[in-house]
Design a protein around this motif. Structure first.
Motif, PDB file in Angstrom:
ATOM      1  N   THR A 178      -3.119 -13.277  37.583  1.00 27.13           N
ATOM      2  CA  THR A 178      -3.069 -13.949  36.285  1.00 27.13           C
ATOM      3  C   THR A 178      -4.460 -14.051  35.677  1.00 27.13           C
ATOM      4  OG1 THR A 178      -1.136 -15.230  36.968  1.00 27.13           O
ATOM      5  CG2 THR A 178      -2.393 -16.085  35.107  1.00 27.13           C
ATOM      6  N   VAL A 179      -5.440 -14.423  36.482  1.00 25.53           N
ATOM      7  CA  VAL A 179      -6.817 -14.535  35.991  1.00 25.53           C
ATOM      8  C   VAL A 179      -7.331 -13.175  35.527  1.00 25.53           C
ATOM      9  CG1 VAL A 179      -9.195 -15.013  36.713  1.00 25.53           C
ATOM     10  CG2 VAL A 179      -7.376 -16.602  37.313  1.00 25.53           C
ATOM     11  N   GLN A 180      -7.041 -12.133  36.274  1.00 26.38           N
ATOM     12  CA  GLN A 180      -7.470 -10.789  35.886  1.00 26.38           C
ATOM     13  C   GLN A 180      -6.836 -10.373  34.562  1.00 26.38           C
ATOM     14  OE1 GLN A 180      -6.400  -7.704  38.638  1.00 26.38           O
ATOM     15  NE2 GLN A 180      -7.929  -6.299  37.854  1.00 26.38           N
ATOM     16  N   ARG A 181      -5.535 -10.655  34.397  1.00 27.87           N
ATOM     17  CA  ARG A 181      -4.848 -10.313  33.145  1.00 27.87           C
ATOM     18  C   ARG A 181      -5.448 -11.086  31.977  1.00 27.87           C
ATOM     19  NH1 ARG A 181      -1.177 -12.960  30.637  1.00 27.87           N
ATOM     20  NH2 ARG A 181      -0.564 -14.200  32.426  1.00 27.87           N
ATOM     21  N   LEU A 182      -5.693 -12.376  32.180  1.00 25.42           N
ATOM     22  CA  LEU A 182      -6.280 -13.190  31.112  1.00 25.42           C
ATOM     23  C   LEU A 182      -7.684 -12.709  30.748  1.00 25.42           C
ATOM     24  CD1 LEU A 182      -5.143 -16.762  32.204  1.00 25.42           C
ATOM     25  CD2 LEU A 182      -4.297 -15.442  30.250  1.00 25.42           C
ATOM     26  N   PHE A 187     -10.130  -7.808  25.134  1.00 23.27           N
ATOM     27  CA  PHE A 187      -9.486  -7.150  23.991  1.00 23.27           C
ATOM     28  C   PHE A 187      -9.517  -8.045  22.759  1.00 23.27           C
ATOM     29  CE2 PHE A 187      -7.205  -4.673  27.375  1.00 23.27           C
ATOM     30  CZ  PHE A 187      -7.770  -3.464  27.050  1.00 23.27           C
ATOM     31  N   THR A 188      -9.352  -9.340  22.940  1.00 25.34           N
ATOM     32  CA  THR A 188      -9.386 -10.279  21.813  1.00 25.34           C
ATOM     33  C   THR A 188     -10.776 -10.312  21.194  1.00 25.34           C
ATOM     34  OG1 THR A 188      -7.659 -11.628  22.833  1.00 25.34           O
ATOM     35  CG2 THR A 188      -8.985 -12.670  21.119  1.00 25.34           C
ATOM     36  N   ILE A 189     -11.811 -10.318  22.018  1.00 26.56           N
ATOM     37  CA  ILE A 189     -13.181 -10.313  21.494  1.00 26.56           C
ATOM     38  C   ILE A 189     -13.431  -9.051  20.682  1.00 26.56           C
ATOM     39  CG2 ILE A 189     -15.617 -10.116  22.180  1.00 26.56           C
ATOM     40  CD1 ILE A 189     -14.932 -12.020  24.520  1.00 26.56           C
ATOM     41  N   ARG A 190     -13.005  -7.909  21.195  1.00 27.79           N
ATOM     42  CA  ARG A 190     -13.181  -6.639  20.460  1.00 27.79           C
ATOM     43  C   ARG A 190     -12.404  -6.663  19.138  1.00 27.79           C
ATOM     44  NH1 ARG A 190     -16.948  -6.537  23.277  1.00 27.79           N
ATOM     45  NH2 ARG A 190     -17.152  -5.330  25.180  1.00 27.79           N
TER      46      ARG A 190
END
Length: 89
Positions: free
Chosen positions: A57-61, A67-70
């Motif tokens: 879960t941590v890796q996915r987040l 991706f959100t930052i980009r």
């Protein structure tokens, strides 16, 4: 129980009975320890499964955060382009 009430040395029969009782107690103790070992192993496996799920879960987040930052950076560039086109900055 190796000696009776009169402080006489215990007989061979008494010593044999004492040894047999001690052996039985050790067998019971051994079975109980084996049962607890299995419980401990099961608990350890459950904890490891939970930790694996948390790590996934941590890796996915973390990947989603990148991706959100980009995405935000691209939107900000578009907004800067729009501002220049509209002569707002």
């Amino acid at each position: 129980m190796p000696q009776n009430q009169l402080n006489k040395p215990a007989s061979k029969k008494d010593l044999i009975h004492l040894e047999l009782r001690t052996d039985r107690k050790f067998e019971v103790l051994k079975r109980e320890m084996e049962a607890h070992r299995q419980e401990t192993t099961n608990t350890f496996q459950q904890i490891m499964t939970i930790l694996d799920n948390i790590a996934q879960t941590v890796q996915r987040l973390d990947q989603e955060r990148i991706f959100t930052i980009r995405w935000v950076e691209r939107i900000e560039k578009e907004i800067e382009g729009i501002k220049k086109h509209l002569k707002l900055s």
